[in-house]
Design an enzyme around this catalytic site. Sequence first.
Site, PDB file in Angstrom:
ATOM      1  N   MET A  30      -0.707   5.204  -0.045  1.00 38.22           N
ATOM      2  CA  MET A  30      -1.598   4.923  -1.178  1.00 38.22           C
ATOM      3  C   MET A  30      -2.881   4.254  -0.688  1.00 38.22           C
ATOM      4  SD  MET A  30       0.857   3.990  -4.361  1.00 38.22           S
ATOM      5  CE  MET A  30       1.263   2.335  -3.868  1.00 38.22           C
ATOM      6  N   LEU A  33      -5.284   0.896   4.117  1.00 37.98           N
ATOM      7  CA  LEU A  33      -4.432   1.020   5.294  1.00 37.98           C
ATOM      8  C   LEU A  33      -4.435  -0.244   6.161  1.00 37.98           C
ATOM      9  CD1 LEU A  33      -5.383   4.669   6.355  1.00 37.98           C
ATOM     10  CD2 LEU A  33      -3.511   3.918   4.867  1.00 37.98           C
ATOM     11  N   HIS A  34      -3.255  -0.577   6.655  1.00 39.34           N
ATOM     12  CA  HIS A  34      -3.105  -1.724   7.560  1.00 39.34           C
ATOM     13  C   HIS A  34      -2.260  -1.278   8.750  1.00 39.34           C
ATOM     14  CE1 HIS A  34       0.871  -1.962   5.759  1.00 39.34           C
ATOM     15  NE2 HIS A  34       0.336  -2.141   4.557  1.00 39.34           N
ATOM     16  N   GLU A  35      -1.847  -2.240   9.577  1.00 38.74           N
ATOM     17  CA  GLU A  35      -1.140  -1.858  10.807  1.00 38.74           C
ATOM     18  C   GLU A  35       0.222  -1.222  10.553  1.00 38.74           C
ATOM     19  OE1 GLU A  35      -1.260  -5.217  13.573  1.00 38.74           O
ATOM     20  OE2 GLU A  35      -3.258  -5.568  12.735  1.00 38.74           O
ATOM     21  N   GLY A  36       0.794  -1.486   9.371  1.00 38.26           N
ATOM     22  CA  GLY A  36       2.051  -0.823   9.017  1.00 38.26           C
ATOM     23  C   GLY A  36       1.828   0.681   8.920  1.00 38.26           C
ATOM     24  N   HIS A  37       0.792   1.061   8.159  1.00 38.94           N
ATOM     25  CA  HIS A  37       0.461   2.489   8.044  1.00 38.94           C
ATOM     26  C   HIS A  37       0.088   3.054   9.415  1.00 38.94           C
ATOM     27  CE1 HIS A  37      -0.824   0.830   3.972  1.00 38.94           C
ATOM     28  NE2 HIS A  37       0.081   1.730   3.632  1.00 38.94           N
ATOM     29  N   GLN A  61       3.908   6.655 -10.554  1.00 39.62           N
ATOM     30  CA  GLN A  61       4.921   5.733 -10.057  1.00 39.62           C
ATOM     31  C   GLN A  61       4.676   4.275 -10.439  1.00 39.62           C
ATOM     32  OE1 GLN A  61       3.954   7.013  -5.954  1.00 39.62           O
ATOM     33  NE2 GLN A  61       4.213   4.877  -5.374  1.00 39.62           N
ATOM     34  N   SER A 185       1.578  -5.689   4.029  1.00 38.40           N
ATOM     35  CA  SER A 185       1.562  -4.963   2.766  1.00 38.40           C
ATOM     36  C   SER A 185       0.160  -4.989   2.185  1.00 38.40           C
ATOM     37  CB  SER A 185       2.524  -5.637   1.773  1.00 38.40           C
ATOM     38  OG  SER A 185       2.262  -5.184   0.462  1.00 38.40           O
ATOM     39  N   SER A 186      -0.213  -3.896   1.535  1.00 37.81           N
ATOM     40  CA  SER A 186      -1.525  -3.850   0.877  1.00 37.81           C
ATOM     41  C   SER A 186      -1.632  -4.954  -0.169  1.00 37.81           C
ATOM     42  CB  SER A 186      -1.720  -2.489   0.202  1.00 37.81           C
ATOM     43  OG  SER A 186      -1.513  -1.459   1.133  1.00 37.81           O
TER      44      SER A 186
HETATM   45  P1  AMP Z   1       2.074   2.584   0.668  1.00 36.13           P
HETATM   46  O1  AMP Z   1       0.659   2.883   0.974  1.00 36.13           O
HETATM   47  O2  AMP Z   1       2.354   1.152   0.375  1.00 36.13           O
HETATM   48  O3  AMP Z   1       2.690   3.550  -0.304  1.00 36.13           O
HETATM   49  O4  AMP Z   1       2.853   2.851   2.032  1.00 36.13           O
HETATM   50  C1  AMP Z   1       2.777   4.099   2.672  1.00 36.13           C
HETATM   51  C2  AMP Z   1       3.806   4.140   3.749  1.00 36.13           C
HETATM   52  O5  AMP Z   1       3.581   3.083   4.683  1.00 36.13           O
HETATM   53  C3  AMP Z   1       5.244   3.935   3.214  1.00 36.13           C
HETATM   54  O6  AMP Z   1       6.129   4.801   3.907  1.00 36.13           O
HETATM   55  C4  AMP Z   1       5.522   2.508   3.541  1.00 36.13           C
HETATM   56  O7  AMP Z   1       6.887   2.221   3.699  1.00 36.13           O
HETATM   57  C5  AMP Z   1       4.775   2.356   4.858  1.00 36.13           C
HETATM   58  N1  AMP Z   1       4.516   0.940   5.117  1.00 36.13           N
HETATM   59  C6  AMP Z   1       3.923   0.045   4.282  1.00 36.13           C
HETATM   60  N2  AMP Z   1       3.921  -1.177   4.848  1.00 36.13           N
HETATM   61  C7  AMP Z   1       4.530  -1.047   6.047  1.00 36.13           C
HETATM   62  C8  AMP Z   1       4.843  -1.957   7.106  1.00 36.13           C
HETATM   63  N3  AMP Z   1       4.534  -3.237   7.027  1.00 36.13           N
HETATM   64  N4  AMP Z   1       5.482  -1.467   8.192  1.00 36.13           N
HETATM   65  C9  AMP Z   1       5.807  -0.157   8.283  1.00 36.13           C
HETATM   66  N5  AMP Z   1       5.536   0.745   7.324  1.00 36.13           N
HETATM   67  C10 AMP Z   1       4.915   0.306   6.228  1.00 36.13           C
END
Ligand code: AMP
Length: 286
Positions: A30, A33-37, A61, A185-186
């Site tokens: 969504m 974007l951060h380091e998780g993405h 959603q 997290s965003s």
């Molecule tokens: P979102 O943009 O929040 O819908 O997340 C997109 C994808 O990135 C989803 O598969 C999330 O589980 C993943 N994601 C979000 N935060 C993290 C994180 N901290 N570490 C790993 N993956 C993440």
Amino acid sequence: MRILTIAKEIQQQILEEKKNGKSIGYVPTMGFLHEGHASLLKKARKENDIVVLTIFVNPLQFGPNEDFDSYPRDIEHDEKVAQSALIDYLFYPSIEEMYPDEVSVKVTVQHRTDVLCGRKRPGHFDGVATVLTKFFNIINPDKVYFGMKDAQQVAVVDGLITDFNFDIEIMPVETVREEDGLAKSSRNVYLLEEERACAHELYKGLNLAREAALHGEDNPEKLVSLISNHIMNYTNGKIDYIEVYSYPELKPLEKVSGNVIIALAVQFTTARLIDNVTFLVHNDTN
Ligand code: AMP
């Protein structure tokens, strides 16, 4: 990197890539974007010829009282992250492109949604499964990458792929954390300063419970109390849920054993944070 906004166009492009024998890795997000993405993109980059990123804040959603309108968005920043992750296609459709008319068919998820966020956010996973069904048909990937931060989402998508016979491999990716342990997290930008300072206690609480379980504590309620006491002592957050299940089935456990998830959601002033740990507890019978 090519940026596309029209479904038919990216569908056509990917078709061409596939005709040329290229494998397709897909990362749905969504945005903001951060380091998780970025870790999902990095893994996808390593394992596929072509990497597709989608950015779409999916209204289906979000519940009526949730943060759809205020969900953070920054497409310029996201394009830079996508560039440096060396992705091939960024698909960034408008809401009208994804839902041009009133939605006539929705996917309903029957399993793995009566617990955790599924119970607290009715309709959320139907919205996730509906938009992913569309994206899977548009992008037709070989592999799709999801973060274990949203472990219930991984479990639900696993069911979607199996039940709808998508020829796609699901690739779960470990949660990326800040230095103090807070899951990236965003929504973290909405934490007040004093809330940010103690938000890592959620993960600390989860780890206390994991350690206890690995040292023989097999009563789920005791694990939940351990975490809730920790969170109440060290944060001002309001606990939404703390639950223990088998993973990925998300079935209740009388005794903690096998593949286990402990997951929680905590509401702070303007940010609701989720986190979890999954781990294997060996016992005499397995
Ligand atoms: P979102 O943009 O929040 O819908 O997340 C997109 C994808 O990135 C989803 O598969 C999330 O589980 C993943 N994601 C979000 N935060 C993290 C994180 N901290 N570490 C790993 N993956 C993440």
